[in-house]
Design an enzyme around this catalytic site. Sequence first.
Site: not given
Ligand code: MN
Length: 380
Positions: A48, A212, A340
């Site tokens: 991600e 998301h 992330d």
């Molecule tokens: Mn994210």
Amino acid sequence: MGNSDRREFIKRAAALLTLAGGGRANSADEPMHESPRTDVDYRRIATEEAFITRELAQQYDRLLRDGLSDDAGFNAMWRGIGSNERFRSGLIDVGEGRIRDMDAAGISLQLLLLTTPGVQVFEAGLATGLARATNDELTAAVSRHPQRFAGLAVIAPQDPPAAARELERAVRTLDLKGAVINSHTFGEYLDEPKYWAIFEAAEALDAPIYIHPRPPPAPMIEPYLRRGLSGPLGGFSAEVYLHILAIITAGVFDRFPRLKIVIGHLGEGVPYLMYRLDYMQHHAEVPGLRGKAQPTRLKRKISEYIRENIYVTTSGMAWEPAIKFAQEVIGADHVLYAMDYPYQYDVAEVVTTDNLSISDYDKKLLYQLNAERLFSLMGT
Ligand code: MN
């Protein structure tokens, strides 16, 4: 502490870590190092990882500067991110700087996702054009470093048939691995049947959809915004929780049983609530409080859809008890590693993940095998 005491202490600490980590610890003579080990039998795939094109960043800037957006959540978020140099340049760089950071963190491959809220703040025509252009740029970035990057397509739910066509082009022609949808689109969610052309295409292509977070839409955001809780401390989780429960209870997975949905942050609390979701699906005293989830409307228990159709990633959640819990209740084959980047670029979290007290095989599932299977990354 004398020298021999210190050596004894380090040795014991290392032994304890071996126990806790279920794997190798540093040898007693080495200082504990903070960079991730290289002698591991998995490759770390982060699933991600955010980027933005220069053009899209400028489009966001323009929305703010010209007062064109009445989306309070987007405005607050991009005011922060767009003016933060580390985030902004980290998002734009899909080349050398990003690869340096990946090397320092021991990340072999990043799955790139257009950062939130994607193209979902523009009118349909502009959004559809921007999605195509962004997918072409993403593909160029991947083909410059095919060993280090793969990508998910961006699509514009504002025009569902066009989004379905773009998803097909992205997967078939550009070799992108699925699509990201940054939660609501002008306050609407994908449980509404007009969006199901996207699910139909995704299922046919075996292309996962990554939902998301973004800040909640106007009818929902005010109490969060007033308290500074519209992002990671509240709004993001509320938004994805609503979205995923809406999709399940609308019967999307009955209609598209092979559809795969991915959510970050270990599922935004959803796995933790599975017992209660099942219980209330069948026992809620007040029908109006259980939405469309009555057993007569859904073919299966809510938890069954979560186990079969939903995958979660560890983005932002390098926390052993939560990762182990998710693996236990939805299956180790449905939990994937994510960092992330650049929002939560933290090398220590990779070390934490390396040291999880889970089996070697489950660790390899987490870091590598699940991502390879779900996103068809075997050749990369
Ligand atoms: Mn994210």
